[in-house]
Enzyme design. Structure first.
Site, short mmCIF file in Angstrom:
data_model
loop_
_atom_site.label_atom_id
_atom_site.label_comp_id
_atom_site.label_asym_id
_atom_site.label_seq_id
_atom_site.Cartn_x
_atom_site.Cartn_y
_atom_site.Cartn_z
N THR A 73 0.85 -1.20 0.00
CA THR A 73 0.00 0.00 0.00
C THR A 73 0.88 1.25 0.00
O THR A 73 0.63 2.20 -0.75
CB THR A 73 -0.91 -0.01 1.25
OG1 THR A 73 -1.73 -1.17 1.19
CG2 THR A 73 -1.77 1.24 1.32
N ASN A 152 -6.16 -8.78 -7.95
CA ASN A 152 -6.22 -9.61 -6.74
C ASN A 152 -7.52 -10.39 -6.59
O ASN A 152 -7.56 -11.41 -5.94
CB ASN A 152 -6.00 -8.74 -5.49
CG ASN A 152 -6.78 -7.46 -5.53
OD1 ASN A 152 -6.67 -6.68 -6.48
ND2 ASN A 152 -7.58 -7.22 -4.52
N GLN A 180 0.33 -8.68 -6.75
CA GLN A 180 -0.19 -10.04 -6.94
C GLN A 180 0.55 -10.81 -8.03
O GLN A 180 0.53 -12.04 -8.03
CB GLN A 180 -1.69 -10.00 -7.28
CG GLN A 180 -2.57 -9.54 -6.14
CD GLN A 180 -2.65 -10.53 -4.97
OE1 GLN A 180 -2.23 -11.68 -5.08
NE2 GLN A 180 -3.18 -10.07 -3.84
N SER A 200 5.14 -6.43 -2.54
CA SER A 200 4.82 -6.63 -1.12
C SER A 200 5.29 -8.01 -0.69
O SER A 200 5.02 -9.01 -1.38
CB SER A 200 3.31 -6.51 -0.92
OG SER A 200 2.98 -6.77 0.42
N HIS A 202 4.48 -10.01 1.87
CA HIS A 202 3.61 -11.04 2.48
C HIS A 202 2.77 -11.82 1.47
O HIS A 202 2.06 -12.75 1.84
CB HIS A 202 2.74 -10.44 3.60
CG HIS A 202 1.58 -9.62 3.16
ND1 HIS A 202 0.29 -10.11 3.19
CD2 HIS A 202 1.48 -8.35 2.73
CE1 HIS A 202 -0.55 -9.15 2.79
NE2 HIS A 202 0.16 -8.07 2.50
N CYS A 326 -9.39 -6.50 1.95
CA CYS A 326 -9.63 -5.15 2.47
C CYS A 326 -11.10 -4.78 2.39
O CYS A 326 -11.57 -3.95 3.14
CB CYS A 326 -8.85 -4.12 1.66
SG CYS A 326 -7.19 -4.64 1.35
N1 PLP Z 1 -2.06 -4.16 -4.34
C1 PLP Z 1 -2.67 -5.34 -4.54
C2 PLP Z 1 -3.02 -5.77 -5.93
C3 PLP Z 1 -2.96 -6.17 -3.44
O1 PLP Z 1 -3.58 -7.33 -3.66
C4 PLP Z 1 -2.61 -5.73 -2.15
C5 PLP Z 1 -2.96 -6.54 -0.97
O2 PLP Z 1 -3.93 -7.28 -0.98
C6 PLP Z 1 -1.97 -4.50 -2.01
C7 PLP Z 1 -1.71 -3.73 -3.13
C8 PLP Z 1 -1.56 -3.97 -0.66
O3 PLP Z 1 -0.42 -4.61 -0.18
P1 PLP Z 1 -0.12 -4.60 1.39
O4 PLP Z 1 -1.08 -5.58 2.02
O5 PLP Z 1 1.31 -5.02 1.50
O6 PLP Z 1 -0.35 -3.21 1.88
#
Ligand code: PLP
Length: 387
Positions: A73, A152, A180, A200, A202, A326
């Protein structure tokens, strides 16, 4: 009861080798990477090695193009706000798509309140961005195009190389959210031709709370976090050394294991998808048949609410989701499926299965066995279902 996790697009378990790589930095190697003494130098070495591994995963030759952040994010925020601020004297127009993650969408909404204009491109019924709409949307005020590599919720893979070419031809910066895509697709920044790319940890069996932004050499972004001189003045804040070391290890493992993992996971995904679509009536696949992540299957179960299916599967030890982690908890229908023009009844009844490297055929066969009676029971209770 055996627990079966099929929600890897929300997050992945930390790989034991990743944890092993992180632990020294939580114990003896606790130094501040900015310190000059040996404690600091050892922490710095850990970060340098991780930066090299993250750069290798995305084919970046110059390690300085990687800026570590506190999440995917934050990487998206840095790319979009940082470019908007740096280029505001040149123009105030940004182009994105209507199916982005909220990390991009809500950043664009924020910028709209601050004088920027944003175009949200439509997608086709498979969730693929309309390139002719992109070309038409470009004006002499356009400073940034930001379009995700892979979605995602239903896994669509966007034509990033073509979009990058259009951006370059028009002298516009191009950012892609590859959170993703990473680990599920080979990602090569030079081949793709992107200016910025978000990552990211995780989502690739690394720790939560660590991300990175690739920033092509020569691209100037205004920092969004101010403070010390960390990350070459691009992102202030004492580095999360253990998290970054974990990111590095996760990137190294992803690069090494990706070809085998992609094939394995795709096989499981197809077995699951065919099993469900063949055994349960009134089910529909959302998303592109081929241009889709190897691990993601988004299926609508007509006449039902996705949440009620999730709860019933959860009682059997099976974890899936309705879409973005989210937005779960909100009763809003998925903005992604809505943008694809999917009927609201089918949107309400959609489930996202996202598989990972530790899933087995037994997990898949268990879902295929357990799901039909759950769907039948819920449909009998549904006022919408007429048999
Ligand atoms: N962008 C996409 C396409 C995602 O799927 C996610 C998380 O689900 C994020 C950004 C955000 O990543 P983070 O959870 O590391 O903030």
């Amino acid at each position: 009861m055996k627990k079966r996790y099929l929600d890897h697009n929300a997050t992945t378990p930390v790989d034991p080798l990743v944890l092993e790589a992180m632990l020294p930095y939580c114990k003896g190697l606790f130094g501040n990477a900015s310190s000059v003494h040996e404690f600091g130098r050892l922490a710095r070495k850990g970060i340098d090695e991780a930066r090299q591994k993250a750069a290798s995963l995305i084919g970046a030759n110059d390690v300085d193009t990687i800026v570590f952040t506190g999440s995917g994010t934050e990487s998206d925020n840095f790319a979009v706000k940082g470019a908007a601020e740096a280029l505001k004297s040149k123009g105030n127009h940004i182009i994105t798509s209507s199916i982005e993650h909220h990390a991009v969408l809500n950043t664009c909404k924020f910028l709209e309140k601050n004088g920027f204009k944003v175009t949200y491109l439509p997608v086709d019924k498979f969730g693929i961005v309309d390139l002719s709409a992109l070309k038409k949307a470009i004006t002499d005020k356009t400073i940034l195009i930001t379009i995700m590599y892979a979605n995602n919720e239903m896994g669509a893979i966007e034509p990033i190389q073509e979009i990058a070419r259009i951006a370059t031809d028009n002298n516009i910066l191009f950012h892609t959210d590859a959170v993703q895509a990473m680990g599920k697709l080979p990602v090569d920044v030079s081949r793709l031709g992107v200016d910025m790319l978000s990552l990211s940890a995780h989502k690739i069996y690394g720790p939560k709370g660590v991300g990175a932004l690739y920033v092509k050499k020569g691209v100037k972004l205004t920092p969004i976090i101010h403070g010390g001189h960390h990350e070459k003045n691009r992102r202030a804040g004492t580095e999360n050394v253990a998290g970054i070391a974990g990111f590095g290890k996760a990137a190294e493992l992803a690069l090494k294991n990706m070809p085998q993992e992609i094939e394995y996971i795709r096989g499981l995904r197809d077995r699951l998808e065919n099993g469900i679509l063949e055994s349960i009536k009134h089910t529909y696949l959302n998303g592109h048949p081929d241009k889709r992540l190897c691990n993601t299957s988004n299926i609508s179960f007509e006449f039902l609410e996705g949440e009620s299916i999730i709860l019933n599967l959860d009682m059997e030890g099976i974890a899936v989701s309705t879409g973005s982690a989210c937005t779960s908890g909100s009763l809003e229908p998925s903005h992604v499926l809505t943008a694809m023009g999917i009927d609201p009844v089918r949107t309400q009844g959609s489930l996202r299965f996202s598989l990972g490297k530790d899933n087995t055929e037994d997990d898949i066969d268990c879902v295929i066995k357990i799901l039909p009676p759950i769907i039948e029971k819920l449909r009998r209770m549904s006022p919408l279902y007429k048999g």
